[in-house]
Structure formats: C-alpha cells, structure tokens
Write a protein that holds these residues in place. Structure first.
Motif, mmCIF file in Angstrom:
data_model
loop_
_atom_site.group_PDB
_atom_site.id
_atom_site.type_symbol
_atom_site.label_atom_id
_atom_site.label_comp_id
_atom_site.label_asym_id
_atom_site.label_seq_id
_atom_site.Cartn_x
_atom_site.Cartn_y
_atom_site.Cartn_z
ATOM 1 N N GLU A 1 -2.907 1.395 4.264
ATOM 2 C CA GLU A 1 -2.845 2.370 2.996
ATOM 3 C C GLU A 1 -3.345 3.460 4.329
ATOM 4 O OE1 GLU A 1 -4.472 -0.385 4.418
ATOM 5 O OE2 GLU A 1 -5.669 -0.852 3.165
ATOM 6 N N THR A 2 -2.946 3.884 4.902
ATOM 7 C CA THR A 2 -2.882 5.093 5.909
ATOM 8 C C THR A 2 -1.418 5.651 6.275
ATOM 9 O OG1 THR A 2 -3.888 5.389 7.497
ATOM 10 C CG2 THR A 2 -5.492 5.722 5.700
ATOM 11 N N VAL A 3 -0.740 4.609 5.765
ATOM 12 C CA VAL A 3 0.656 4.657 6.808
ATOM 13 C C VAL A 3 1.478 5.175 5.653
ATOM 14 C CG1 VAL A 3 0.434 4.129 9.316
ATOM 15 C CG2 VAL A 3 1.583 2.595 6.745
ATOM 16 N N GLY B 1 -5.144 7.805 1.737
ATOM 17 C CA GLY B 1 -4.799 5.877 1.048
ATOM 18 C C GLY B 1 -3.674 5.790 0.250
ATOM 19 N N SER B 2 -3.766 4.282 -0.281
ATOM 20 C CA SER B 2 -2.327 3.464 -0.800
ATOM 21 C C SER B 2 -2.039 4.193 -2.266
ATOM 22 C CB SER B 2 -2.922 2.322 -1.567
ATOM 23 O OG SER B 2 -3.882 1.775 -0.398
ATOM 24 N N GLY B 3 -0.706 4.424 -2.349
ATOM 25 C CA GLY B 3 0.092 4.947 -3.487
ATOM 26 C C GLY B 3 0.986 5.037 -3.136
ATOM 27 N N ARG C 1 1.071 -1.462 0.222
ATOM 28 C CA ARG C 1 0.161 0.134 -0.062
ATOM 29 C C ARG C 1 1.122 0.985 0.190
ATOM 30 N NH1 ARG C 1 -3.211 -3.933 1.949
ATOM 31 N NH2 ARG C 1 -4.402 -4.414 0.998
ATOM 32 N N HIS C 2 2.269 0.860 0.550
ATOM 33 C CA HIS C 2 3.488 2.329 -0.107
ATOM 34 C C HIS C 2 4.596 1.710 0.636
ATOM 35 C CE1 HIS C 2 -0.142 5.406 1.030
ATOM 36 N NE2 HIS C 2 0.282 5.775 1.048
ATOM 37 N N PRO D 1 -0.936 9.925 4.604
ATOM 38 C CA PRO D 1 -1.332 9.944 3.861
ATOM 39 C C PRO D 1 -3.159 8.975 3.100
ATOM 40 C CG PRO D 1 0.422 7.743 4.090
ATOM 41 C CD PRO D 1 -0.201 9.003 4.767
#
Lengths: 550, 550
Positions: free
Chosen positions: A475-477, B543-545, A178-179, B541
C-alpha cells in the motif's frame, strides 16, 4: 528432512566437493585510521553456525581464480557465481540456484598452506553448488577494501567456518498489485535477498487493486492493471524466475513462489470479466456459483500449450514451467463470509440473489461455500503437481477438510504454527506483529527476536515449520521506497531463519553493531537499506554521520 | 556566447552532421486498454523548444542501427551512447561527454521516407556529438513498450523536434561530507541526471563533518573521514569524473565541478592536521595566519606529480587532470567573522590570541582576513587554470575585490543574480527558497516556476546567468534515500533550465501529468524517484494506485 526435498530439481548422482583455491598474502595488520568499529566482532550476516578466526590480516590477490574438484553438478552456475562474487569483492560493488530443502551447507577455510608459512589458501567445501555459492557470499563479506594499502583484505585470519541454514524456507513477500514494480526493480530485490541468504520470493501477483499479469487464454484479465504500462507479460514472469534461478551472472539461488489469492482479494479480476463478480456493486469474493470462475483459475494455473518466442528467445508451454517451484500460494485470506463478524465488508454472496439461490440449492452457508471454493482451487493446483499454500484462515476455518499436503501460512498473530504442526500440517511463520514489513513501527530488534518455533517443543513437530517469511505489503511502497522498507529489517529475520540459536546465543550484545555493518554493506552494493535504529522503518537519517552508526 | 566556451576540450575542425537512419513500420493505432493518460500530450521531459507530431503509431525495429554521416569528432562516444540508448529503449531499462557552452542542439525527424509510404526513418541532426546524444535521450523517451503487440512503439508519428538548451549550466549539488555515498551510488546519480538533460554535478566533497578525499601530499587529511571505509581515493575521484565524461556505455555528458569550501565549513581538515584550527576548541574558519593553511589548499588543488597505477590502470599526475572542468568551487559561505551578526558561531579568529595578534599586526578586522583568505584561494585556483566559483557571501561582502572572472553562486534568496550581473559577474541561480532539495516542504511546482532570470531585463545581462543548480545538502540523505529526495523535483528545475519559456508557455495545464509520466520513466530505468504530489518530498505513496497518478 522435509517432504519438499523429495523431488529435487537438481539431482546429484554423488557427493560433490567444490574446492576453491587461491593465494593470499599475510601481512601485519595496521589499520592506520582507527575505525571506531570493534574489530573483534565477526561481521558476517547472518552469523554462521560455527566459526573460529585468528589475528592475521591477509591481502586478497586480484588474480583470484576458481578450481573445482569433484563432479555431478552444473559447474557453469558456480563459475558464474564465482565471477559475480569476484566482481563484488573487487569493485566494492554486487546471487546463485536450487530446490527447497537442498543442501545449502558449506565449510570455508582461509588457512596457511600446509608446510608453508606465507602463502594462504581459501577452500570452500560443499555437497551442492548451492552450498558453495552460499559460501561465496560469506567469503565476499569477509573481504573489505583497505583504503590505506589500496588492496582488498581479510582480517582475523586464519578463518574456519562451518555453516548451514536453520530453516529451508526463508522468504520475502512482494506485492505487485497495490503498486506495480518494473521487472528490473524486482530483479534488484531478488539480488538483495541473496546477500542475506534469503531464498524464496513470495510473489503476491494479483489482488483487489490490480491484475497486472498476462493470461493468454483469458486476454482481458490484465485489463485490471492500473495502466497499459503497469503489467507483466508471461515473458516477464519467466524472466523474473529465470533471474532467480540460474541466469548468467545473476544466479541468485532463489525460488519464486507465485500467489493467486482466491476467492477474496480479487475484485480486479472482474475488470476484464465482470461475470466473475457476484454483482456489479458487490464484487468479491469471486462468484462461487459459476464454472467460468474455476475454468479461469484453472486457465491461470495451466496455460494451454502456447509457443512464445520473444526477442530474448524465451519459450515455454505451460505456466507450470514458468513457476517450477513446488509451492504455489492460493491465498484464501480475509474472505468476506459470515465467518468473521469483525469484517465490515458486505457479505456479498448472501446478498446476491443468484448466489444466495445457489447456496440454498446446495444446502450451503457462505462459510461452506468458502471451503468449497478453497478446496476446489487446491485440487487444481495439486493436479498440476504443485503443493498448495494457504493463508491461515483456511486452517482456522476447516482444518479437517484441508488437503494434508497444505502448507499453512501464519499471519494473524502468534500461536498458529503450534496448532498447525500439532495436526500434522507444515507451517510458514509470518506473525504480522513482528514480520509484516509494512508495520513501520516494528523495530529491528522486535523482528530479530521473533522465534518461528515458539510454543513447539517436540523436535519432530519443529521440523514441520519449514521456515518463515517477512511480508512487504504494497500500500505505501513503490519503486521509490521499497528497498529501504524491506532493508535492514528483513536482514534481522534472515539471520533468525539462517543462524542456529547456539551460534547466536553468544552474540546478543553485538548484534546491533553487526546489523549496522550489514546495512552499510547493502548500501555499498547498491541496495537502499535504511538506517537501522530509525524509530519508524525507512525514515531518513536524523542528521549527519557515519553509515556505520546510523 | 560564454567566456567559458572559449577553450573547448573537444574541438571540431568543422561542422559535423550526424545522421541516424533505421526503418520503422507504420501501423494503425489501437491501444486496446484505455490507459487513462491523455494521449495528445507530448511526454518528453524537459519539453523541446519546438515540435510537431502526427497521429500515426510506429513500431520500432529491434534491429535499430546507427549510420553516421559527417566527420570531425569522436564517433566512438556516440556509438557507445547509441548502444546505451538501444538498451534503454528495448529492455525498458538505461548517458553521453562535453564542455560548458558546447552546442547541445539537435533536430530529430521521425518521418516517412520520401517517395515511399510505408517505410519510416529517424534522423538526428546535430553539430556536435553532445547534441546528437541529447537527441538520443529524446528519442528514447518517445519509445514505449506496448504490452498488447509486445513491440516498442512510437505514437503520434510523424515527429519533428528542434531543440537546444536554454542555459549552458544545469547543475545538481551532491554533498559527500554530511553522509558518505559509495562511488556506485554517485554513478547512479550521474546517470539519472542525463535522463533530465542536467549537465553539471557540483561535488561538495568536504565540509565540517567529514573530509573523505585522499590528498596524497597530505596523507592525514582523510583522517577526517567518518570511518576507514567512508573515503574516496584519488582513483575514485578520477573514476567518477571519467564516468561522467566519456567512459564506455555510461558516457553521460556531465561535468563534475569539485568544491573545496574555505575558510569556513572546514573543521574536519584539522582531524589530521590540528594546526589548521585557530585553537583546539575553536576550529573554524581555518587558521588564516599560517602559510601551512595555504600550502595545504595549494596541495589539494595541485597534487605534486605522482604516478598511480590501480587495478583499472588509471594514471594521472595532477588533480587538475582529474577535474578537467573549467569551473572550481571554492565555497566561501557562512564564514564566522563579525560580518554577520546573526551567526551564533563563536568568532574564532578574534578569540584566538595568535590570530588576533596577526590581525592587529596586519591592521585587519576579521572581515578583512576573510577577504584575504578568499582572494588567496582564488589565486591558487586561477594559477591552475580554473575559473573560481564562490557562494554569494563573497560577492555580498567584497564584490569590488573579487576577481572579475569569479562566478557568483546565489543561494541565500532572490535578487542576487540581478546584482551580480549588473556588476559584470557571471551568476548561478540556486535560491534556497525554491532550489534547495533538502527543503522538503518545497513542492514540485514551486521548484518548477522558479525563474533564474527574474529581475534581469537586459538581454546582455541575462547572458551572464550561466544557469542554475538544485542543491542536495546531505544532513538527512544517505544512500538509502538520496534518489527520491533528488527526484522528481530536480526534474522540475531541469525543464526550467533546458526548455525555452516560449515552448513551456502553452503547457501550464499539462505539466503535472507530464512530470508524473517522467517520474515513472525514472522508476522504470531504476531511479527511485518519489511520487510527484507528496506534500513533503520523498514521502511514500499515500495508498495503492498507479505510478502515473501519484
């Protein structure tokens, strides 16, 4: 105790005693400044199984040295660990190596030398270097720089600590799909784990979002990475595992369990090889009909012999050598078949003509094909001498077909480990209601009071629960905030997994204060652990104040 | 140019040329994986004043070596800097030393060797080692690990870069009173500053909330610390400054400007010495009537000769030696007198009987006593050969009385520097609407497009603006989240302070993409910079990316 212990990587021909001796000077306590902290508490995280302490305050000699008595192991690792802990202790700044189920117990004495009244000694006794290194972590937590005397001190001496882990498996999941996390960021996380005596990094390498790992036999796979820079070479993977195991000063004694999640969560595989998708618009689960799909899984799990020399002169021939840990995670979660009506994902297999044809030809429903896929992947892992781990869906769907060596990884909710161990499977506890770190509204105490053995009364069944794991889904890290999302809540789980219920039962009142202290210790060692009592994990401090009260 | 330049700490007897030569190999470009990034952009942050580049991609030889031609300076520092940059370049992992106004210019060539078509050279030319080290930072940003060839590459060769800073003072304020930062955390911040070519750490050491600094002559002062651990010894202070200036591999070329904020923002001083408070319930501004107050300020600014030997064998005799930078910040902001009606603070001086008596005896109003206090503190600093810096309130209240050497530090809003330079004062721009990093709703582009010279047309007046500073006030930042609150927005200000308007004027379109790249570079080097386009700074962040698009 555990099946997993039967094939140790590090074998000791006989019992080894490690004795570490140096002189401490007793002095009258006198803090000068009232710290406001309760000095009668034991600030060791996680709490040892047994301990006693006294009222003396000792000054730790900076000429601290290591003596080893005994034989049978790689003392180099212990020497490096000692050097590292000496650095931690004396510059208020910052690991260890092993096999699941290895003896991590130790005994620590900080005591007056017999017959002498002023000179003090510290002795760590352990049967393996890993136990001795866990003892060094404990010792380092007892040492604190005193700003008045400008010396490193140990209060409440003499100390006697007898300690061992409650569970063999104490894990943290890191999601690099996800990251992307740079290798150095992953190393920092591994190092931080050693401070809380966690010992398994579950590396969720690949997912739908990105395929960052190099697979030399299938060089287009990492075309599924976010960018040309957000990738891991095989050398990177090897470096991460080496760091965890036994490299130089950073020997942290941590296993790396790789995860290759199939057949769902795998859309990114098809960026380089679109044949892996059922069709161009419906891209997962991976195409169950093609030999290419399984050739590729086999390819990832058993790189063909290659000889790689990098600047750091690392070389290896098989991915099996890169991930020497006996467990390998094959995912198997959230697969889009007709098994779970609540999933809104398209049922890709049923809706793709050639897959539907194959299902019909083989007299399979999608759920049968799901079982077929999972079991085939298990066979590949087992043929490489790995023990397969699967998310609980595989157990929930077809427990009777699963290879009996399978470790069931719980996540959906409570009550799964009791069912798994009742059927003779090993189990890892990760109930998402309490141990998913991406659930930011779960408070430190909800994490802390979760119990991996809940609902399992039978002692022999309890032993099938090899431990638990907190999961840091990505997802959010990213690199900017991963440490404060992991810490301090992972430390709450770490104490649950390390310390016995007996040791903790007397401590329900002071646990918050001890955890706040441990959070500040992490900060001092360069780990960005967030304030403990934030309503949402990783929130900033709400106002000015001391680290020890936030 | 600047008065400040007249007394350099590092003097060069003559012009020094540093020439750094190594071989590069040209190869055909071929990225394999399309990165999605615009390869025609120049990913150097802050942007050099002038540059040209080409279309070749070169591989950087890991046997990179340093040759120095010239004489006159401390080459050891440059060698250490080179070693450090080599480490940054080759393990995708991570400073420098100087005097405000020193020549930081450099020229960088990456070009074909004359008469040869395949062998490439890199040459850095600079008049001082500091310029050469800024050039190394630039060079390191041009190097990127290529995952396909597994080599470090430079694209768009040949390169020609001519560069120098727009402003001599490029600062970041760190507040260690609202929250304590361990020394290692401060070092990490200093190191991260060097990546963006910032060069002044404004250390706001003490405030109302806590007094963490050891003052040996007044040993109870740091009783005002939050706890016995949240303190800085004189050795710690010395270590922080040494790290910034010239220690070993971490020579980051950064000044440390200490701040001792008087007479307001000082309640914590009285924890150890309650006589400093006007009375027990009304505790600031500091008691203006007592000699003890000024003895103590004098004591802080001029420790009596002491000889301290710590484990690291540091020794010094005067606080002036610990903070060799020519600027010393004396605060002077938000003082509770009748000057500002909007302040709801109690007017402590007027309401304390003995102070009121003293005011009457001396025919002073509180605002006169405020001026008296500030000027007396300035005298002490000047007697120690420091140039005093004050927050703008002192200028706003009594510009005519201020010592003409005073540097006015703007913060309340726009338009102050124009007034200050019109009266001949030097000025530092920190308009809180745009450059206070604790204002989390200020977006990266509001920071970026702030202009320190706004409203100053006259060239000679412009030169009195020595630069600007972003301020990281500490109410809601601690070790857990300070880096992602500072970065990436501090980088936006750093480019404004380094790069000329001419160089930037052509780049308004691509600045976001370049800043996102620089944020990822910080992440790769271990700095927890947050995503750039977060609505609130430091948010996770969404979301994913990819790092490069968040």
């Amino acid at each position: 105790m555990l099946h997993l212990c039967e094939k140790p990587h590090f074998r000791y021909s006989c019992l080894m005693f490690l004795i570490w001796v140096f002189q401490l000077v007793g002095l009258n306590s006198g803090f000068g400044l009232n710290s406001g902290l309760n000095q009668s508490l034991t600030y060791i995280w996680p709490l040892p199984c047994e301990h006693t302490s006294g009222n003396e305050t000792l000054t730790v000699n900076p000429a601290l040295s290591l003596s080893i008595i005994g034989h049978g192991g790689s003392f180099r690792i212990l020497r490096e660990g000692f050097r590292r802990y000496k650095r931690i202790i004396f510059k208020f700044s910052s690991g260890i190596s092993l096999k699941l189920g290895v003896d991590e117990s130790y005994t620590l004495f900080i005591d007056k030398t017999e017959g002498k009244s002023v000179v003090w000694e510290t002795i760590i006794e352990a049967s393996t270097i890993y136990g001795a290194l866990r003892g060094l972590e404990t010792f380092s937590q007892l040492c604190a720089f005193d700003y008045t005397t400008k010396s490193v001190q140990i209060s409440r001496a003499p100390w006697y600590i007898k300690d061992k882990p409650r569970f063999a498996y104490r894990g943290l999941l890191l999601d690099t799909s996800r990251h992307h996390f740079p290798v150095d960021a992953i190393k920092s996380i591994i190092e931080s784990m050693s401070y809380a005596k966690l010992n398994v990094l579950h590396w969720h390498i690949i997912d739908t979002d990105a395929f960052p790992l190099e697979v030399p036999a299938y060089p287009k796979l990492w075309n599924g990475a976010y960018s040309k820079w957000e990738r891991y070479t095989v050398e990177d993977a090897s470096r991460i595992v080496s760091f965890s195991y036994y490299l130089a000063w950073c020997t942290a004694g941590i296993h790396v369990m790789a995860e290759v999640d199939v057949p769902g969560h795998a859309e990114s595989w098809g960026t380089g090889y679109p044949d892996l998708w059922p069709n161009a618009t419906c891209r997962e689960p991976l195409d169950v009909t093609k030999n290419f799909t399984f050739d590729l899984i086999s390819g990832i799990l058993s790189e063909p012999p290659t000889f790689v020399i990098f600047y750091l002169s690392l070389s290896f021939t098989e991915i099996r050598e890169i991930f020497p840990f006996e467990l390998f995670h094959l995912g198997g979660d959230e697969v889009n078949t007709d098994l779970w009506d609540s999933f809104v994902l398209t049922d890709c297999w049923n809706k793709t003509r050639h897959v539907k044809q194959w299902l019909d030809d083989n007299k399979m429903k999608p759920k049968d094909a799901y079982r077929y896929f999972v079991l085939k992947a298990q066979e590949i892992a087992i043929s490489k001498n790995w023990t397969p781990v699967n998310w609980e869906e595989t157990f929930n769907a077809f427990a009777k077909s699963l290879n009996p060596r399978t470790v069931v990884h719980n996540w959906l909710g409570p009550g799964v480990c009791p069912k798994a161990v009742a059927k003779g499977f090993k189990c890892i506890f990760s109930n998402q209601n309490v141990w998913y770190l991406d659930h930011l509204d779960v408070s430190w105490d909800e994490v802390y009071y979760a119990e991996p053995l809940e609902g399992i009364g039978n002692k022999s069944k309890q032993e099938l629960v090899i431990g638990g794991e907190v999961c840091m889904w990505g997802e959010t890290v990213d690199t900017s905030n991963v440490q404060q999302t992991i810490w301090p809540r992972a430390a709450a789980a770490a104490e649950r997994l390390w310390s016995t219920e007996e040791a903790l039962s007397a401590d329900n009142i002071t646990v918050l204060q001890r955890l706040q202290y441990f959070r500040c210790l992490l900060n001092r060692r360069g780990v960005q652990a967030a304030p403990v009592t934030n309503y949402y994990a990783r929130n900033p401090p709400s106002g000015s104040g001391s680290c020890y009260w936030q």
